[in-house]
Design an enzyme around this catalytic site. Structure first.
Site, PDB file in Angstrom:
ATOM      1  N   PHE A  84     -89.727 -28.309 -17.057  1.00 26.34           N
ATOM      2  CA  PHE A  84     -88.197 -28.917 -16.583  1.00 26.34           C
ATOM      3  C   PHE A  84     -87.727 -28.808 -15.474  1.00 26.34           C
ATOM      4  O   PHE A  84     -86.822 -29.300 -16.053  1.00 26.34           O
ATOM      5  CB  PHE A  84     -87.495 -27.794 -16.827  1.00 26.34           C
ATOM      6  N   HIS A  99     -76.029 -20.792 -10.910  1.00 25.42           N
ATOM      7  CA  HIS A  99     -77.076 -20.074 -10.292  1.00 25.42           C
ATOM      8  C   HIS A  99     -77.237 -18.919  -8.814  1.00 25.42           C
ATOM      9  O   HIS A  99     -76.300 -19.063  -8.590  1.00 25.42           O
ATOM     10  CB  HIS A  99     -77.769 -21.498  -9.589  1.00 25.42           C
ATOM     11  N   ARG A 141     -76.064 -11.329 -10.136  1.00 26.86           N
ATOM     12  CA  ARG A 141     -77.298 -11.415 -10.710  1.00 26.86           C
ATOM     13  C   ARG A 141     -76.955 -10.502 -12.207  1.00 26.86           C
ATOM     14  O   ARG A 141     -77.012 -11.283 -13.543  1.00 26.86           O
ATOM     15  CB  ARG A 141     -78.732 -11.475 -10.279  1.00 26.86           C
ATOM     16  N   LYS A 189     -72.588 -24.399 -12.057  1.00 27.40           N
ATOM     17  CA  LYS A 189     -73.558 -25.412 -11.526  1.00 27.40           C
ATOM     18  C   LYS A 189     -72.578 -26.735 -12.713  1.00 27.40           C
ATOM     19  O   LYS A 189     -71.099 -26.499 -12.840  1.00 27.40           O
ATOM     20  CB  LYS A 189     -74.795 -25.334 -13.147  1.00 27.40           C
ATOM     21  N   ASN A 238     -77.188 -23.381 -17.612  1.00 32.52           N
ATOM     22  CA  ASN A 238     -76.477 -22.216 -17.803  1.00 32.52           C
ATOM     23  C   ASN A 238     -75.781 -22.016 -16.762  1.00 32.52           C
ATOM     24  O   ASN A 238     -75.202 -20.502 -16.307  1.00 32.52           O
ATOM     25  CB  ASN A 238     -77.807 -21.163 -18.032  1.00 32.52           C
ATOM     26  N   THR A 244     -80.980 -15.862 -18.147  1.00 27.99           N
ATOM     27  CA  THR A 244     -80.871 -17.310 -17.636  1.00 27.99           C
ATOM     28  C   THR A 244     -81.130 -17.615 -18.681  1.00 27.99           C
ATOM     29  O   THR A 244     -80.167 -18.910 -18.290  1.00 27.99           O
ATOM     30  CB  THR A 244     -82.696 -17.366 -17.676  1.00 27.99           C
ATOM     31  N   ARG A 267     -72.799 -16.532 -18.169  1.00 28.65           N
ATOM     32  CA  ARG A 267     -73.917 -17.060 -18.657  1.00 28.65           C
ATOM     33  C   ARG A 267     -73.321 -17.114 -20.376  1.00 28.65           C
ATOM     34  O   ARG A 267     -73.489 -17.912 -20.842  1.00 28.65           O
ATOM     35  CB  ARG A 267     -75.204 -16.742 -18.653  1.00 28.65           C
TER      36      ARG A 267
HETATM   37  P1  ATP Z   1     -81.210 -19.768 -11.223  1.00 31.81           P
HETATM   38  O1  ATP Z   1     -82.640 -19.772 -10.493  1.00 31.81           O
HETATM   39  O2  ATP Z   1     -80.334 -20.850 -11.322  1.00 31.81           O
HETATM   40  O3  ATP Z   1     -80.473 -18.740 -10.901  1.00 31.81           O
HETATM   41  P2  ATP Z   1     -82.975 -18.128 -12.663  1.00 31.81           P
HETATM   42  O4  ATP Z   1     -82.774 -17.371 -11.116  1.00 31.81           O
HETATM   43  O5  ATP Z   1     -82.532 -17.284 -13.850  1.00 31.81           O
HETATM   44  O6  ATP Z   1     -81.402 -18.904 -12.885  1.00 31.81           O
HETATM   45  P3  ATP Z   1     -84.925 -19.665 -12.805  1.00 31.81           P
HETATM   46  O7  ATP Z   1     -86.543 -19.650 -13.650  1.00 31.81           O
HETATM   47  O8  ATP Z   1     -85.312 -19.616 -11.518  1.00 31.81           O
HETATM   48  O9  ATP Z   1     -84.191 -18.467 -13.301  1.00 31.81           O
HETATM   49  O10 ATP Z   1     -84.948 -21.033 -12.939  1.00 31.81           O
HETATM   50  C1  ATP Z   1     -84.007 -21.862 -12.548  1.00 31.81           C
HETATM   51  C2  ATP Z   1     -82.897 -22.687 -13.741  1.00 31.81           C
HETATM   52  O11 ATP Z   1     -84.152 -23.716 -13.595  1.00 31.81           O
HETATM   53  C3  ATP Z   1     -82.714 -22.080 -14.974  1.00 31.81           C
HETATM   54  O12 ATP Z   1     -80.812 -21.100 -13.541  1.00 31.81           O
HETATM   55  C4  ATP Z   1     -82.224 -23.253 -15.397  1.00 31.81           C
HETATM   56  O13 ATP Z   1     -81.379 -24.041 -15.325  1.00 31.81           O
HETATM   57  C5  ATP Z   1     -83.566 -24.008 -15.170  1.00 31.81           C
HETATM   58  N1  ATP Z   1     -84.489 -23.236 -16.254  1.00 31.81           N
HETATM   59  C6  ATP Z   1     -85.774 -22.213 -15.712  1.00 31.81           C
HETATM   60  N2  ATP Z   1     -86.050 -22.415 -17.390  1.00 31.81           N
HETATM   61  C7  ATP Z   1     -85.960 -23.082 -17.899  1.00 31.81           C
HETATM   62  C8  ATP Z   1     -86.671 -24.411 -19.198  1.00 31.81           C
HETATM   63  N3  ATP Z   1     -87.164 -22.935 -19.990  1.00 31.81           N
HETATM   64  N4  ATP Z   1     -86.173 -24.873 -19.921  1.00 31.81           N
HETATM   65  C9  ATP Z   1     -85.670 -25.929 -19.285  1.00 31.81           C
HETATM   66  N5  ATP Z   1     -84.275 -25.624 -17.660  1.00 31.81           N
HETATM   67  C10 ATP Z   1     -85.376 -24.109 -17.520  1.00 31.81           C
HETATM   68 MG    MG Z   2     -84.151 -18.475  -9.657  1.00 29.35          MG
END
Ligand code: ATP
Ligand code: MG
Length: 133
Positions: free
Chosen positions: A57, A115, A85, A9, A112, A91, A102
């Site tokens: 968000f 992805h 993962r 990212k 973070n 996350t 992370r």
């Molecule tokens: P990713 O999809 O990036 O691998 P993830 O699957 O762990 O991460 P998701 O729930 O899919 O998390 O969220 C996608 C992305 O959105 C997160 O990686 C983060 O950058 C952002 N994100 C998630 N939750 C929040 C939140 N509460 N506030 C701000 N940004 C968030």
């Molecule tokens: Mg995700």
């Protein structure tokens, strides 16, 4: 072989840790099948994160994801989704275990560092989104 989509990212490319993260990817045993460095438009980021469009968000996340270059990769390994993962960690970097990417490099739940796809079907959709000819 199983595949997953990984993104380094904008927070991580800005910190000049692309090399560190790729080193980790190779140490985990992944084969990097595709890779490109791109600066996403906001619309491209919005399309990619469309599943989150109702979340509070969404705007901030897509603004962040289009704020600088990202490295997008297709990683291959047995159990690629789970393996990547696990390497990334939770996350929220504050909750990510020591030894995860992370934990080491994330700044906030939004910024973070990386992805990873969350399931095989999602991985297929995400890989098509960025690499379909
Ligand atoms: P990713 O999809 O990036 O691998 P993830 O699957 O762990 O991460 P998701 O729930 O899919 O998390 O969220 C996608 C992305 O959105 C997160 O990686 C983060 O950058 C952002 N994100 C998630 N939750 C929040 C939140 N509460 N506030 C701000 N940004 C968030
Ligand atoms: Mg995700």
């Amino acid at each position: 072989m199983d595949k997953t989509l990984a993104i380094i990212k904008p927070d991580a490319t800005k910190k000049r840790i692309i090399g560190k993260i790729i080193e980790r990817i190779e140490a985990e045993g992944f084969t990097i099948a595709r890779m490109k460095l791109v600066h996403l438009t906001k619309d491209e980021a919005k399309g990619f994160y469309i599943v989150h469009k109702e979340k509070g968000f969404y705007d901030s996340l897509t603004e962040f994801m289009s704020s600088g270059p990202v490295v997008i990769m297709v990683l291959e390994a047995e159990n690629a989704v789970r393996l990547w993962r696990d390497a990334m960690g939770a996350t929220d970097p504050a909750l990510a275990k020591p030894g995860t990417i992370r934990h080491a490099h994330g700044f906030s739940i939004e910024r973070n560092a990386t992805h990873g796809s969350d399931a095989r079907e999602t991985a297929e959709w995400e890989i098509d989104y960025f690499f379909k000819k």
